[in-house]
Design a protein around this motif. Structure first.
Motif, PDB file in Angstrom:
ATOM      1  N   ASN A 319       0.712  -1.168   0.074  1.00 54.34           N
ATOM      2  CA  ASN A 319      -0.006   0.011   0.177  1.00 54.34           C
ATOM      3  C   ASN A 319       0.816   1.130   0.018  1.00 54.34           C
ATOM      4  O   ASN A 319       1.873   1.123   0.043  1.00 54.34           O
ATOM      5  CB  ASN A 319      -0.966  -0.212   1.107  1.00 54.34           C
ATOM      6  N   GLU A 320       0.389   2.457  -0.009  1.00 52.49           N
ATOM      7  CA  GLU A 320       0.923   3.694  -0.273  1.00 52.49           C
ATOM      8  C   GLU A 320       1.893   3.659   0.786  1.00 52.49           C
ATOM      9  O   GLU A 320       3.216   4.179   0.317  1.00 52.49           O
ATOM     10  CB  GLU A 320      -0.042   4.780  -0.695  1.00 52.49           C
ATOM     11  N   ASP A 321       1.584   3.901   1.857  1.00 51.59           N
ATOM     12  CA  ASP A 321       2.628   4.102   3.161  1.00 51.59           C
ATOM     13  C   ASP A 321       3.572   2.839   3.584  1.00 51.59           C
ATOM     14  O   ASP A 321       3.997   3.030   4.636  1.00 51.59           O
ATOM     15  CB  ASP A 321       2.073   4.803   4.279  1.00 51.59           C
ATOM     16  N   THR A 323       2.856   0.097   4.918  1.00 51.34           N
ATOM     17  CA  THR A 323       2.614  -0.541   5.912  1.00 51.34           C
ATOM     18  C   THR A 323       1.738  -2.037   5.797  1.00 51.34           C
ATOM     19  O   THR A 323       1.679  -2.610   6.920  1.00 51.34           O
ATOM     20  CB  THR A 323       1.375   0.440   7.091  1.00 51.34           C
ATOM     21  N   GLU A 324       1.292  -2.144   4.672  1.00 53.45           N
ATOM     22  CA  GLU A 324       0.903  -3.490   4.287  1.00 53.45           C
ATOM     23  C   GLU A 324       1.145  -4.149   3.047  1.00 53.45           C
ATOM     24  O   GLU A 324       1.672  -3.288   2.122  1.00 53.45           O
ATOM     25  CB  GLU A 324      -0.732  -3.443   4.033  1.00 53.45           C
ATOM     26  N   GLU A 325       1.403  -5.215   3.028  1.00 54.51           N
ATOM     27  CA  GLU A 325       1.956  -6.144   1.753  1.00 54.51           C
ATOM     28  C   GLU A 325       0.603  -6.195   1.183  1.00 54.51           C
ATOM     29  O   GLU A 325      -0.304  -6.982   1.737  1.00 54.51           O
ATOM     30  CB  GLU A 325       2.876  -7.004   2.100  1.00 54.51           C
ATOM     31  N   ILE A 326       0.431  -6.196  -0.215  1.00 55.93           N
ATOM     32  CA  ILE A 326      -0.556  -6.565  -0.862  1.00 55.93           C
ATOM     33  C   ILE A 326      -0.483  -7.763  -1.834  1.00 55.93           C
ATOM     34  O   ILE A 326      -1.252  -9.015  -1.740  1.00 55.93           O
ATOM     35  CB  ILE A 326      -0.859  -5.419  -1.835  1.00 55.93           C
ATOM     36  N   SER A 327       0.704  -8.050  -2.367  1.00 55.81           N
ATOM     37  CA  SER A 327       1.093  -9.231  -3.270  1.00 55.81           C
ATOM     38  C   SER A 327       2.383  -9.538  -3.089  1.00 55.81           C
ATOM     39  O   SER A 327       3.362  -8.757  -2.820  1.00 55.81           O
ATOM     40  CB  SER A 327       0.408  -9.450  -4.487  1.00 55.81           C
ATOM     41  N   ILE A 328       2.850 -10.628  -2.998  1.00 55.76           N
ATOM     42  CA  ILE A 328       4.237 -11.110  -3.075  1.00 55.76           C
ATOM     43  C   ILE A 328       4.567 -12.388  -4.034  1.00 55.76           C
ATOM     44  O   ILE A 328       3.388 -12.920  -4.585  1.00 55.76           O
ATOM     45  CB  ILE A 328       4.655 -11.870  -1.683  1.00 55.76           C
ATOM     46  N   GLU A 329       5.743 -12.493  -4.340  1.00 50.65           N
ATOM     47  CA  GLU A 329       5.918 -13.747  -5.186  1.00 50.65           C
ATOM     48  C   GLU A 329       6.917 -14.694  -4.629  1.00 50.65           C
ATOM     49  O   GLU A 329       7.812 -14.340  -4.019  1.00 50.65           O
ATOM     50  CB  GLU A 329       6.830 -13.375  -6.547  1.00 50.65           C
ATOM     51  N   ILE A 330       6.406 -15.986  -4.536  1.00 48.82           N
ATOM     52  CA  ILE A 330       7.085 -17.178  -3.927  1.00 48.82           C
ATOM     53  C   ILE A 330       7.974 -17.514  -5.106  1.00 48.82           C
ATOM     54  O   ILE A 330       7.808 -17.955  -6.121  1.00 48.82           O
ATOM     55  CB  ILE A 330       6.149 -18.277  -3.381  1.00 48.82           C
ATOM     56  N   LEU A 331       9.449 -17.517  -4.576  1.00 51.01           N
ATOM     57  CA  LEU A 331      10.580 -17.610  -5.840  1.00 51.01           C
ATOM     58  C   LEU A 331      10.724 -19.190  -5.965  1.00 51.01           C
ATOM     59  O   LEU A 331      11.050 -19.620  -7.048  1.00 51.01           O
ATOM     60  CB  LEU A 331      11.542 -16.971  -5.135  1.00 51.01           C
ATOM     61  N   LYS A 332      10.732 -20.097  -4.646  1.00 47.10           N
ATOM     62  CA  LYS A 332      10.852 -21.410  -5.016  1.00 47.10           C
ATOM     63  C   LYS A 332       9.603 -22.096  -4.793  1.00 47.10           C
ATOM     64  O   LYS A 332       8.867 -21.888  -3.654  1.00 47.10           O
ATOM     65  CB  LYS A 332      11.944 -21.769  -4.147  1.00 47.10           C
TER      66      LYS A 332
END
Ligand SMILES: Nc1nc2c(c(=O)[nH]1)N[C@H]1C(S)=C(S)[C@@H](COP(=O)(O)OP(=O)(O)OC[C@H]3O[C@@H](n4cnc5c(N)ncnc54)[C@H](O)[C@@H]3O)O[C@H]1N2
Ligand code: MOO
Ligand SMILES: [Mg+2]
Length: 682
Positions: A319-321, A323-332
């Motif tokens: 999010n903009e500040d 403070t939150e993750e919205i999405s991630i990538e699992i590498l393995k």
């Protein structure tokens, strides 16, 4: 003794010098120590006042108003102008209790005529029993001891606890009807000096025989007690502890990362929510393509079957500040069950996690905490009394006259036992007088199943401890001499006392002898009695660069410091001056090296050559001053340093530290009674 529950007791130290801080309050300290043992559930506190009547009265009145059960004053009962404790007490009490004062006086008179100078007053103020005790630490504890049996009953009477009083009356009647009034005089007569034994009547037994005999007559305890879990530290468990619930009780994350479905493989995940250790478990099922941010130890949400550590992921969107993750990538791509501790994976429900007969260490206590086991059953510890005998003995704080010494054995033994987790009762010191020894033994045997005496064990006309045991207690002396140096007169007896079998160890008076024999013969059997199934001090077999000479016919148990560490050659340093009177030979020692008598060593070493080249320059505090009977073997390389008769070797300059070597050299057994230490830095 009549039982009491939580009595409130105050010790009031009356003394100008203690009150001003000029002198240390030993009497107060000793009284508190004794009270702890006599009344383990009592609530105790101590205060100090100067010898001022008004101030003493203020304290006594305050205690009476607070309904204290018992107030013990110590000090101010004598004849000096400042001694006013009895006067202050008399002005505070409502009723006098002359029987208590009389008992203390008559029993004290049996010990010292000076007791006639006591003016102690005892009485009741409101609901508080006040007892004046003398100011000397020994006298105060002794007098308290004389009246201790009556105190709980007196307090119940003062408080008009009718049921307790009635029960106690029955108990008192029963015990007095069975108690045989015993003669306090010993049957042993020391006057017939010319008729004494000129040879010891006791056959000499080997260390092994002595040890086997002791074990034969001591059996492990059956009684158990339930103690709060922390107090179980160092005790022997008397029950199996079974896990009442699985540990962990929920599926827990092993990593800080993301809880995911492994079937989603690598790639993008939408962050659904976050959870940290301590949070309530998430109940909502994880859906395909979702992840929950998770911390180590947090419950894994339902539907997730793997945790991916944060290091194996990449942030895609926040999010903009930030403070939150919205999405991630699992590498393995994760695999099923990755980094999840399953329910019960540390400990299944119903598993015996701690077994009976284990000695409780720090981790055992931690496990009990983990399992919320508030109490645990342990085996009862043996009760042990320590009694010093000797005309020459004084307490450390007492003034000594020429020819007298201070009793060190009682203190060494108390703390040696403590080192191995055993408490002991201090049974004091008595003169080499058969009747005094008899009375002290009676008291020690009343309170303990084991009694350790020191002194009076050898061939002197006043060495009467064994005779008193035999003639007054009909004890069986299982052995009265051991082939050991130091410690030859060490003896072991059993006897039946008031319907119970008691064991007595008689140790020699010489401080090093007494300590060596307590380590070798007493500690191991106490561990056995406590139900420790296998206990033996670690034994090392150490090759030395040279042979040790022992010209005595007894094996010598020399105090040594063994040092070793990773990459360091093990080294043995003989403590300075190994004569049996020298207690300092034990300071910083951690082992006893057994040096067989000369003839046996020669048998063992026949045909071998000794390497005497591996000496190192000694640390000055570690020099070795041999006594006449044990020196280094004479060798050509040493010849110049041979000790002339009766001259301490230490005076001849640097003496060698013996370096251990790993090869075919003469080997000696070392009993390790303390941890091995690292050598000092070079
Ligand atoms: N004729 C013989 N005399 C001695 C023999 C022997 O076989 N024949 N054995 C010697 C050996 S070995 C020893 S060890 C001692 C042991 O003596 P006791 O157990 O009778 O002890 P005491 O005579 O009372 O005291 C010996 C020594 O230790 C000092 N001592 C005593 N109690 C304490 C204490 N609580 N704290 C510190 N020091 C203490 C005491 O003053 C003596 O110096 O007997 C040899 N004699
Ligand atoms: O055995 Mo004693 O203890 O040599 O001195
Ligand atoms: Mg003696």
């Amino acid at each position: 003794m009549i039982s009491t529950m939580h009595m409130s007791i105050r010790v009031l130290v009356v003394s100008d010098s203690r009150s001003s801080g000029e002198a240390q309050d030993v009497a107060g300290e000793k009284l508190i120590e004794a009270l702890h043992k006599m009344f383990p559930h009592a609530v105790l506190a101590r205060s100090t006042v100067p010898d001022e009547k008004a101030q003493i009265k203020t304290y006594l009145k305050k205690y009476a108003e607070q309904n204290m059960d018992l107030v013990l004053t110590t000090g101010g009962t004598g004849f000096t102008p400042r001694d006013v404790t009895p006067e202050a007490t008399r002005e505070v009490i409502d009723k006098e209790a002359p029987g208590l004062a009389y008992t203390m006086l008559t029993r004290s008179l049996a010990k010292t005529e000076m007791a006639m100078l006591s003016r102690a007053v005892c009485g009741i103020a409101s609901k508080t029993l006040i007892v004046n005790l003398p100011g000397s630490p020994k006298g105060a504890v002794e007098c308290l001891d004389f009246i201790k049996e009556a105190i709980p009953h007196a307090i119940n009477c003062i408080n008009d606890r009718k049921e307790d009083v009635a029960r106690e009356h029955i108990a008192i009647q029963q015990s007095s009807s069975v108690s045989q009034k015993q003669d306090s005089q010993s049957k042993v007569k020391v006057s017939k000096i010319a008729a004494r034994n000129r040879m010891s009547p006791y056959p000499m037994v080997s260390v092994k025989e002595a040890s086997q005999t002791i074990f034969k007559y001591c059996t492990p305890v059956h009684d158990t007690e339930a103690v709060p879990f922390e107090q179980a530290i160092n005790r022997i468990l008397a029950e199996n502890v079974v896990t009442p619930e699985p540990v962990p009780a929920f599926r827990a994350s092993i990593k800080d990362g993301y809880a995911v479905k492994s079937s989603d493989g690598a790639g993008r995940r939408k962050i659904k929510q976050a959870t940290v250790a301590g949070d309530k478990p998430i109940v909502e099922e994880l859906q395909d393509g979702e992840a929950v941010r998770i911390s180590t130890g947090a419950p894994v949400p339902p539907g997730a079957d793997a945790v991916v550590q944060v290091e194996d992921t990449k942030l895609l969107e926040a999010n903009e500040d930030e403070t939150e993750e919205i999405s991630i990538e699992i590498l393995k791509a994760p695999v099923a069950n990755q980094d999840i501790r399953d329910i019960g994976s540390d400990c299944e429900k119903g598993y015996i996690v701690l077994s009976q007969f284990n000695r409780m260490g720090p981790a055992h206590v931690g496990v009990l905490a983990q399992l919320a086991k508030k109490e645990v059953k342990v085996f009862r510890k043996p009760t042990i009394g320590i009694l010093s005998t000797g005309n020459e003995l004084k307490e450390p704080w007492e003034k000594i006259e020429p020819g007298q010494i201070r009793d060190s054995n009682r203190y060494t033994l108390k703390h040696l036992l403590n080192r191995y987790h055993y408490d002991s009762t201090d049974c004091g010191m008595v003169k080499d007088d058969p009747s005094e020894i008899k009375q002290a033994l009676e008291k020690a045997l009343d309170e303990n199943e084991f009694v350790i005496t020191t002194g009076g064990a050898s061939m002197g006309e006043l060495d009467v401890v064994k005779r008193v045991l035999q003639e007054d207690f009909e004890a069986r002396i299982h052995f009265g001499r051991i082939n050991i140096k130091p410690g030859k007169p060490t003896s072991f007896a059993t006897l039946s006392y008031k319907g119970k079998i008691k064991k007595v160890f008689c140790l020699p008076g010489n401080p090093a002898s007494c300590t060596v024999c307590a380590i070798i013969f007493i500690i191991p059997v106490l561990r056995y009695i406590e139900n420790e199934k296998v206990f033996q001090f670690p034994l090392l077999r150490i090759p030395l660069s040279q042979r040790l000479v022992n010209t005595d016919s007894r094996p010598d148990y020399l105090r040594v410091k063994v040092t070793t560490g990773l990459g360091c050659e093990p080294k043995i340093v003989l403590r300075r001056n190994q004569i049996s009177s020298n207690l300092t030979s034990f300071c910083n020692a951690n082992g006893l090296i057994i040096v067989p008598p000369q003839q046996h060593q020669e048998e063992e070493l026949e045909g071998e050559e000794l390497d005497l080249t591996r000496f190192v320059v000694p640390n000055p505090s570690h020099t070795f001053a041999p006594t006449a009977s044990h020196t280094f073997a004479p060798t050509p390389s040493h010849a110049g340093q041979q000790t002339p008769p009766n001259r301490p070797r230490a005076l001849l300059g640097p003496t060698p530290v013996i370096q251990t070597i790993v090869d075919d050299r003469p080997k000696y057994t070392v009993i390790m009674f303390e941890q091995i230490v690292r050598p000092p830095p070079q």
